[in-house]
Design a protein around this motif. Structure first.
Motif, PDB file in Angstrom:
ATOM      1  N   LEU A 127       0.837  -1.188   0.000  1.00 33.68           N
ATOM      2  CA  LEU A 127       0.000   0.000   0.000  1.00 33.68           C
ATOM      3  C   LEU A 127       0.881   1.251   0.000  1.00 33.68           C
ATOM      4  O   LEU A 127       1.929   1.281   0.623  1.00 33.68           O
ATOM      5  CB  LEU A 127      -0.910   0.012   1.235  1.00 33.68           C
ATOM      6  N   GLN A 178       2.603  11.013   3.866  1.00 35.76           N
ATOM      7  CA  GLN A 178       2.315  12.030   4.878  1.00 35.76           C
ATOM      8  C   GLN A 178       2.712  13.401   4.342  1.00 35.76           C
ATOM      9  O   GLN A 178       3.685  13.520   3.594  1.00 35.76           O
ATOM     10  CB  GLN A 178       3.042  11.730   6.191  1.00 35.76           C
ATOM     11  N   GLY A 205       3.266  15.777   8.727  1.00 38.30           N
ATOM     12  CA  GLY A 205       2.501  14.698   9.357  1.00 38.30           C
ATOM     13  C   GLY A 205       1.104  15.088   9.790  1.00 38.30           C
ATOM     14  O   GLY A 205       0.400  14.293  10.422  1.00 38.30           O
ATOM     15  N   ILE A 235      -3.620   7.031   2.266  1.00 39.98           N
ATOM     16  CA  ILE A 235      -3.331   5.673   1.811  1.00 39.98           C
ATOM     17  C   ILE A 235      -3.969   5.521   0.435  1.00 39.98           C
ATOM     18  O   ILE A 235      -5.144   5.861   0.258  1.00 39.98           O
ATOM     19  CB  ILE A 235      -3.940   4.624   2.766  1.00 39.98           C
ATOM     20  N   VAL A 252      -7.606   7.424   0.702  1.00 40.64           N
ATOM     21  CA  VAL A 252      -8.350   7.796   1.911  1.00 40.64           C
ATOM     22  C   VAL A 252      -7.320   8.428   2.821  1.00 40.64           C
ATOM     23  O   VAL A 252      -6.135   8.051   2.797  1.00 40.64           O
ATOM     24  CB  VAL A 252      -9.010   6.604   2.643  1.00 40.64           C
ATOM     25  N   VAL A 308      -6.563  11.349   6.398  1.00 43.22           N
ATOM     26  CA  VAL A 308      -6.992  12.113   7.573  1.00 43.22           C
ATOM     27  C   VAL A 308      -6.240  13.434   7.589  1.00 43.22           C
ATOM     28  O   VAL A 308      -5.047  13.481   7.245  1.00 43.22           O
ATOM     29  CB  VAL A 308      -6.692  11.327   8.875  1.00 43.22           C
ATOM     30  N   MET A 320       2.344  12.974  15.269  1.00 45.79           N
ATOM     31  CA  MET A 320       1.159  13.727  14.784  1.00 45.79           C
ATOM     32  C   MET A 320       0.085  12.678  14.479  1.00 45.79           C
ATOM     33  O   MET A 320      -0.618  12.267  15.383  1.00 45.79           O
ATOM     34  CB  MET A 320       1.561  14.504  13.553  1.00 45.79           C
ATOM     35  N   LEU A 321      -0.053  12.220  13.248  1.00 48.71           N
ATOM     36  CA  LEU A 321      -1.063  11.207  12.955  1.00 48.71           C
ATOM     37  C   LEU A 321      -0.455   9.827  13.185  1.00 48.71           C
ATOM     38  O   LEU A 321       0.707   9.589  12.918  1.00 48.71           O
ATOM     39  CB  LEU A 321      -1.547  11.326  11.509  1.00 48.71           C
ATOM     40  N   VAL A 323      -0.070   6.307  12.040  1.00 46.23           N
ATOM     41  CA  VAL A 323      -0.217   5.485  10.838  1.00 46.23           C
ATOM     42  C   VAL A 323       0.325   4.094  11.149  1.00 46.23           C
ATOM     43  O   VAL A 323       1.430   3.965  11.681  1.00 46.23           O
ATOM     44  CB  VAL A 323       0.555   6.095   9.654  1.00 46.23           C
ATOM     45  N   GLN A 378       0.675  -0.212   9.762  1.00 44.59           N
ATOM     46  CA  GLN A 378       0.541  -1.194   8.688  1.00 44.59           C
ATOM     47  C   GLN A 378       0.529  -2.589   9.302  1.00 44.59           C
ATOM     48  O   GLN A 378       1.206  -2.846  10.303  1.00 44.59           O
ATOM     49  CB  GLN A 378       1.677  -1.042   7.667  1.00 44.59           C
ATOM     50  N   ALA A 402      -3.406  -1.009   5.924  1.00 48.27           N
ATOM     51  CA  ALA A 402      -2.809   0.185   6.531  1.00 48.27           C
ATOM     52  C   ALA A 402      -3.926   1.035   7.106  1.00 48.27           C
ATOM     53  O   ALA A 402      -5.048   1.047   6.569  1.00 48.27           O
ATOM     54  CB  ALA A 402      -2.008   0.990   5.501  1.00 48.27           C
ATOM     55  N   SER A 403      -3.628   1.729   8.203  1.00 46.65           N
ATOM     56  CA  SER A 403      -4.677   2.544   8.834  1.00 46.65           C
ATOM     57  C   SER A 403      -4.085   3.835   9.389  1.00 46.65           C
ATOM     58  O   SER A 403      -2.883   3.922   9.666  1.00 46.65           O
ATOM     59  CB  SER A 403      -5.350   1.761   9.968  1.00 46.65           C
ATOM     60  N   ILE A 404      -4.954   4.837   9.518  1.00 44.78           N
ATOM     61  CA  ILE A 404      -4.595   6.136  10.076  1.00 44.78           C
ATOM     62  C   ILE A 404      -5.580   6.442  11.189  1.00 44.78           C
ATOM     63  O   ILE A 404      -6.796   6.290  10.994  1.00 44.78           O
ATOM     64  CB  ILE A 404      -4.694   7.248   9.007  1.00 44.78           C
ATOM     65  N   GLY A 405      -5.086   6.818  12.345  1.00 43.21           N
ATOM     66  CA  GLY A 405      -5.962   7.092  13.485  1.00 43.21           C
ATOM     67  C   GLY A 405      -6.517   8.508  13.451  1.00 43.21           C
ATOM     68  O   GLY A 405      -5.891   9.423  12.925  1.00 43.21           O
ATOM     69  N   VAL A 453      -9.232   5.172   9.768  1.00 41.18           N
ATOM     70  CA  VAL A 453      -9.629   4.910   8.389  1.00 41.18           C
ATOM     71  C   VAL A 453      -8.496   4.080   7.804  1.00 41.18           C
ATOM     72  O   VAL A 453      -7.332   4.243   8.204  1.00 41.18           O
ATOM     73  CB  VAL A 453      -9.817   6.180   7.521  1.00 41.18           C
ATOM     74  N   GLY A 454      -8.841   3.197   6.926  1.00 43.31           N
ATOM     75  CA  GLY A 454      -7.787   2.347   6.418  1.00 43.31           C
ATOM     76  C   GLY A 454      -8.153   1.720   5.095  1.00 43.31           C
ATOM     77  O   GLY A 454      -9.246   1.927   4.555  1.00 43.31           O
TER      78      GLY A 454
END
Lengths: 93, 93
Positions: free
Chosen positions: A2, A6, A10, A15, A26, A28, B1-2, B4, B6, B13-16, B26-27
């Motif tokens: 994937l 950033q 950040g 993704i 998608v 944030v 910061m964010l 991330v 995997q 993969a996901s982002i909080g 979201v992922g």
């Protein structure tokens, strides 16, 4: 595997994915103000939170909430204000 | 910061983010089969693509498409089949 990116130190992360019709990301955004440039037409849909955008050629700011989409043509730039962590889906055409 | 993350060798993969009510991610998941374990109740909403899930205690597989949500209670495990790149929003309660 994937493609994770950033931006803005950040404060924005995305993704990549291939949807059934278009490539997309998608991502944030944390609260802040951002200016983005487009290479392709972008369909930005808010998934969670809200995006307040000044679209190219416009002087007013407009807020898009969950489920709402705005479109920015290719080779344009647009300004965003984010007041709550916001998740989005962006499709590229 | 964010935040991330995997998983599964980069196939997920996901982002909080903090939504207005709950923490979330979201992922994206690429095609494959996955087993997830929950620590909290999870509200999984498909944003793009589809997730075919065997929920805890069930023997049938059920497919959730864009806009649809399934719930998995805390401390459970569930199996997923993914046939197209799929984006999701997961809220934790």
């Amino acid at each position: 595997m994937l493609n994770v990116n950033q931006y803005f130190d950040g404060k924005v992360a995305s993704i990549g994915l291939k949807t059934k019709d278009l490539p997309a990301t998608v991502g944030v955004m944390v609260p802040g103000e951002y200016t983005f440039g487009t290479e392709k037409r972008e369909y930005m849909t808010v998934i969670s939170g809200a995006l307040t955008v000044k679209l190219p050629g416009e002087s007013d700011w407009k807020t898009f909430s969950e489920g709402e989409t705005f479109i920015v043509e290719a080779n344009q730039s647009f300004d965003l204000k984010v007041e709550i962590d916001t998740a989005y889906l962006c499709k590229y055409e």
